[in-house]
Design a protein around this motif. Structure first.
Motif, PDB file in Angstrom:
ATOM      1  N   LEU A 100      -4.301   4.088   9.557  1.00  0.00           N
ATOM      2  CA  LEU A 100      -4.318   4.760   8.275  1.00  0.00           C
ATOM      3  C   LEU A 100      -3.406   4.074   7.280  1.00  0.00           C
ATOM      4  O   LEU A 100      -2.526   3.287   7.653  1.00  0.00           O
ATOM      5  CB  LEU A 100      -3.916   6.223   8.419  1.00  0.00           C
ATOM      6  CG  LEU A 100      -2.475   6.543   8.802  1.00  0.00           C
ATOM      7  CD1 LEU A 100      -2.037   7.824   8.106  1.00  0.00           C
ATOM      8  CD2 LEU A 100      -2.359   6.715  10.308  1.00  0.00           C
ATOM      9  N   THR A 101      -3.637   4.384   6.018  1.00  0.00           N
ATOM     10  CA  THR A 101      -2.833   3.817   4.940  1.00  0.00           C
ATOM     11  C   THR A 101      -2.382   4.937   4.017  1.00  0.00           C
ATOM     12  O   THR A 101      -3.066   5.960   3.878  1.00  0.00           O
ATOM     13  CB  THR A 101      -3.629   2.753   4.157  1.00  0.00           C
ATOM     14  OG1 THR A 101      -2.826   2.221   3.100  1.00  0.00           O
ATOM     15  CG2 THR A 101      -4.907   3.321   3.575  1.00  0.00           C
ATOM     16  N   SER A 102      -1.213   4.743   3.402  1.00  0.00           N
ATOM     17  CA  SER A 102      -0.626   5.781   2.556  1.00  0.00           C
ATOM     18  C   SER A 102       0.287   5.141   1.527  1.00  0.00           C
ATOM     19  O   SER A 102       0.862   4.073   1.772  1.00  0.00           O
ATOM     20  CB  SER A 102       0.173   6.753   3.424  1.00  0.00           C
ATOM     21  OG  SER A 102       1.013   7.581   2.640  1.00  0.00           O
ATOM     22  N   PRO A 103       0.471   5.771   0.357  1.00  0.00           N
ATOM     23  CA  PRO A 103       1.490   5.308  -0.584  1.00  0.00           C
ATOM     24  C   PRO A 103       2.861   5.259   0.090  1.00  0.00           C
ATOM     25  O   PRO A 103       3.172   6.100   0.946  1.00  0.00           O
ATOM     26  CB  PRO A 103       1.451   6.356  -1.702  1.00  0.00           C
ATOM     27  CG  PRO A 103       0.077   6.929  -1.636  1.00  0.00           C
ATOM     28  CD  PRO A 103      -0.292   6.923  -0.182  1.00  0.00           C
ATOM     29  N   ASN A 132       1.536   1.334   1.637  1.00  0.00           N
ATOM     30  CA  ASN A 132       1.275   0.363   0.580  1.00  0.00           C
ATOM     31  C   ASN A 132       0.881   1.101  -0.687  1.00  0.00           C
ATOM     32  O   ASN A 132       0.057   2.016  -0.645  1.00  0.00           O
ATOM     33  CB  ASN A 132       0.138  -0.574   1.014  1.00  0.00           C
ATOM     34  CG  ASN A 132       0.162  -1.888   0.273  1.00  0.00           C
ATOM     35  OD1 ASN A 132       0.305  -1.926  -0.944  1.00  0.00           O
ATOM     36  ND2 ASN A 132       0.019  -2.981   1.005  1.00  0.00           N
ATOM     37  N   ASP A 133       1.446   0.710  -1.819  1.00  0.00           N
ATOM     38  CA  ASP A 133       1.127   1.366  -3.074  1.00  0.00           C
ATOM     39  C   ASP A 133      -0.160   0.854  -3.713  1.00  0.00           C
ATOM     40  O   ASP A 133      -0.668   1.463  -4.659  1.00  0.00           O
ATOM     41  CB  ASP A 133       2.283   1.215  -4.079  1.00  0.00           C
ATOM     42  CG  ASP A 133       3.417   2.173  -3.788  1.00  0.00           C
ATOM     43  OD1 ASP A 133       3.181   3.158  -3.057  1.00  0.00           O
ATOM     44  OD2 ASP A 133       4.538   1.944  -4.271  1.00  0.00           O
ATOM     45  N   ARG A 148      -4.601   9.542  -0.242  1.00  0.00           N
ATOM     46  CA  ARG A 148      -4.696   9.221  -1.665  1.00  0.00           C
ATOM     47  C   ARG A 148      -4.125  10.369  -2.502  1.00  0.00           C
ATOM     48  O   ARG A 148      -4.330  11.541  -2.184  1.00  0.00           O
ATOM     49  CB  ARG A 148      -6.150   9.009  -2.078  1.00  0.00           C
ATOM     50  CG  ARG A 148      -6.861   7.878  -1.331  1.00  0.00           C
ATOM     51  CD  ARG A 148      -6.647   6.555  -2.053  1.00  0.00           C
ATOM     52  NE  ARG A 148      -7.588   5.549  -1.597  1.00  0.00           N
ATOM     53  CZ  ARG A 148      -7.300   4.546  -0.797  1.00  0.00           C
ATOM     54  NH1 ARG A 148      -6.055   4.411  -0.347  1.00  0.00           N
ATOM     55  NH2 ARG A 148      -8.210   3.670  -0.440  1.00  0.00           N
ATOM     56  N   ILE A 149      -3.435  10.017  -3.586  1.00  0.00           N
ATOM     57  CA  ILE A 149      -3.032  10.982  -4.593  1.00  0.00           C
ATOM     58  C   ILE A 149      -3.818  10.620  -5.843  1.00  0.00           C
ATOM     59  O   ILE A 149      -3.582   9.582  -6.466  1.00  0.00           O
ATOM     60  CB  ILE A 149      -1.512  10.954  -4.874  1.00  0.00           C
ATOM     61  CG1 ILE A 149      -0.738  11.463  -3.652  1.00  0.00           C
ATOM     62  CG2 ILE A 149      -1.166  11.839  -6.059  1.00  0.00           C
ATOM     63  CD1 ILE A 149      -0.232  10.399  -2.746  1.00  0.00           C
ATOM     64  N   THR A 150      -4.797  11.452  -6.192  1.00  0.00           N
ATOM     65  CA  THR A 150      -5.717  11.090  -7.267  1.00  0.00           C
ATOM     66  C   THR A 150      -6.368  12.331  -7.857  1.00  0.00           C
ATOM     67  O   THR A 150      -6.295  13.428  -7.284  1.00  0.00           O
ATOM     68  CB  THR A 150      -6.818  10.130  -6.737  1.00  0.00           C
ATOM     69  OG1 THR A 150      -7.694   9.757  -7.795  1.00  0.00           O
ATOM     70  CG2 THR A 150      -7.622  10.789  -5.629  1.00  0.00           C
ATOM     71  N   LEU A 273      -3.552  15.790  -3.223  1.00  0.00           N
ATOM     72  CA  LEU A 273      -3.362  14.910  -2.078  1.00  0.00           C
ATOM     73  C   LEU A 273      -4.623  14.990  -1.218  1.00  0.00           C
ATOM     74  O   LEU A 273      -5.012  16.075  -0.780  1.00  0.00           O
ATOM     75  CB  LEU A 273      -2.146  15.357  -1.272  1.00  0.00           C
ATOM     76  CG  LEU A 273      -1.851  14.594   0.021  1.00  0.00           C
ATOM     77  CD1 LEU A 273      -1.336  13.194  -0.293  1.00  0.00           C
ATOM     78  CD2 LEU A 273      -0.842  15.355   0.867  1.00  0.00           C
ATOM     79  N   TYR A 274      -5.263  13.836  -1.018  1.00  0.00           N
ATOM     80  CA  TYR A 274      -6.522  13.781  -0.278  1.00  0.00           C
ATOM     81  C   TYR A 274      -6.379  12.940   0.988  1.00  0.00           C
ATOM     82  O   TYR A 274      -5.616  11.968   1.019  1.00  0.00           O
ATOM     83  CB  TYR A 274      -7.624  13.135  -1.120  1.00  0.00           C
ATOM     84  CG  TYR A 274      -8.112  13.948  -2.295  1.00  0.00           C
ATOM     85  CD1 TYR A 274      -9.194  14.814  -2.159  1.00  0.00           C
ATOM     86  CD2 TYR A 274      -7.522  13.817  -3.543  1.00  0.00           C
ATOM     87  CE1 TYR A 274      -9.668  15.540  -3.243  1.00  0.00           C
ATOM     88  CE2 TYR A 274      -7.985  14.552  -4.634  1.00  0.00           C
ATOM     89  CZ  TYR A 274      -9.060  15.404  -4.467  1.00  0.00           C
ATOM     90  OH  TYR A 274      -9.524  16.129  -5.543  1.00  0.00           O
ATOM     91  N   ALA A 275      -7.150  13.325   1.999  1.00  0.00           N
ATOM     92  CA  ALA A 275      -7.410  12.443   3.135  1.00  0.00           C
ATOM     93  C   ALA A 275      -8.839  11.950   2.958  1.00  0.00           C
ATOM     94  O   ALA A 275      -9.775  12.747   2.914  1.00  0.00           O
ATOM     95  CB  ALA A 275      -7.263  13.191   4.453  1.00  0.00           C
ATOM     96  N   THR A 276      -9.018  10.644   2.810  1.00  0.00           N
ATOM     97  CA  THR A 276     -10.344  10.093   2.565  1.00  0.00           C
ATOM     98  C   THR A 276     -10.766   9.210   3.734  1.00  0.00           C
ATOM     99  O   THR A 276      -9.954   8.507   4.333  1.00  0.00           O
ATOM    100  CB  THR A 276     -10.379   9.270   1.266  1.00  0.00           C
ATOM    101  OG1 THR A 276      -9.517   8.125   1.394  1.00  0.00           O
ATOM    102  CG2 THR A 276      -9.898  10.095   0.085  1.00  0.00           C
TER     103      THR A 276
END
Length: 307
Positions: A100-103, A132-133, A148-150, A273-276
């Motif tokens: 997984l990836t996150s800000p 990673n941003d 994701r924060i979107t 805040l999303y999990a995509t």
């Protein structure tokens, strides 16, 4: 009920005949006899009062009605398979490597504790995290999940809301004493704003909702940064005004090191805040379990708003 089940079995046999183009191949695939397959097709045609297949000694083809009927039978067969697979997947124990990836700052402040409790709960799962941003392409780079924060999750992805994300515009007291406190979003145009470039939506400006009115401002400043931690330290040092989510600002607002401004203006009102993840037909148990764990850990009222 018995008649319904018999008709359903005949429909599944018909769909398999169309796919294999052979009574013999269908019988082999279903573990039955060729004569029973033929009997089921004849029974189905009799019940419907139509011919579904043109049959000769050399070839077999669909009638026009048979072709239309097959589409429905095939769809039902797929749904039955999907239902069975869903049960299997739900019963399966989460295992394997979850990538997984996150800000960066969210991973550091909040995702790490959630990961720790998840790994204690599911001992057969390993996690590989890329903090990673930048917006990571999870298809190209082979990730199972992205945090994701979107306000606009990608339409090509499945997006589950984990928690609301509230944003606050603020600055260090020293900055506000020196340059004054903005009273409206438009006043920000006369101030030094620290612009975060890690979220594409913020590059075009800062967005506010005042009552029913939407306001977007192309704020200016002498610093634009794609790393949230760097920008936060600059704001704490009195270098300018920042607009960040409360999951970052909460402790600093509580301690008084940062002071909130524009209380009547809602910043970035639609951010969450999303999990995509990819819209695969069957969600892997490790992905499903991790998303459910995040929702338990953070939502619906996230702890970072307790200040």
């Amino acid at each position: 009920m018995e008649a319904i089940m018999e008709r359903l079995e005949e429909m599944m046999t018909f769909a398999k005949v169309v796919e294999t183009k052979s009574f013999s191949a269908t019988a082999q695939a279903l573990g039955t006899s060729k004569s029973l397959v033929s009997k089921q097709i004849s029974s189905l045609e009799s019940a419907l009062g139509v011919r579904l297949l043109n049959r000769t000694t050399r070839r077999m083809s669909l009638t026009e009605i048979g072709a239309a009927y097959y589409e429905h039978c095939a769809r039902i067969a797929q749904e039955i398979d999907a239902a069975a697979e869903t049960v299997t997947q739900l019963q399966a124990e989460p295992r394997g490597v979850l990538r997984l990836t996150s800000p960066v700052i969210f991973a550091s402040l909040h995702l790490a504790p959630a990961m720790q409790s998840f790994l204690k709960r599911y001992e057969n799962v390993e996690i590989e995290l890329n903090a990673n941003d930048r917006i990571v392409d999870i298809v190209e780079e082979g990730y199972d999940l992205a945090i994701r924060i979107t306000d606009h999750p990608a339409q090509t992805m499945v997006a589950r809301v984990i928690a609301p994300v509230r944003w606050v515009t603020c600055a260090a007291p020293a900055y506000l004493e020196r340059y004054g406190i903005p009273q409206t979003p438009q006043d920000l145009l006369q101030h030094r704003c620290l612009v975060y470039q890690g979220i594409p939506a913020l590059r075009s400006g800062w967005h506010y909702r005042i009552g029913n009115k939407e306001v977007s401002l192309a704020v200016t400043g002498n610093c634009r940064v794609n790393n949230s931690e760097v920008l936060l330290h600059m704001a704490l040092d009195g270098m300018g005004i920042i607009m960040f989510p409360t999951y970052i600002l909460g402790p600093h607002l509580k301690s008084g090191r940062l002071q909130a401004i524009l209380p009547d203006s809602i910043a970035n009102p639609d951010m969450s805040l999303y999990a995509t993840y990819l819209p695969n037909r069957y969600m892997q148990p490790k992905v499903r379990a991790f998303i459910d764990h995040l929702m338990e850990h953070f939502g619906p009222q996230p702890h970072w708003d307790d200040f």
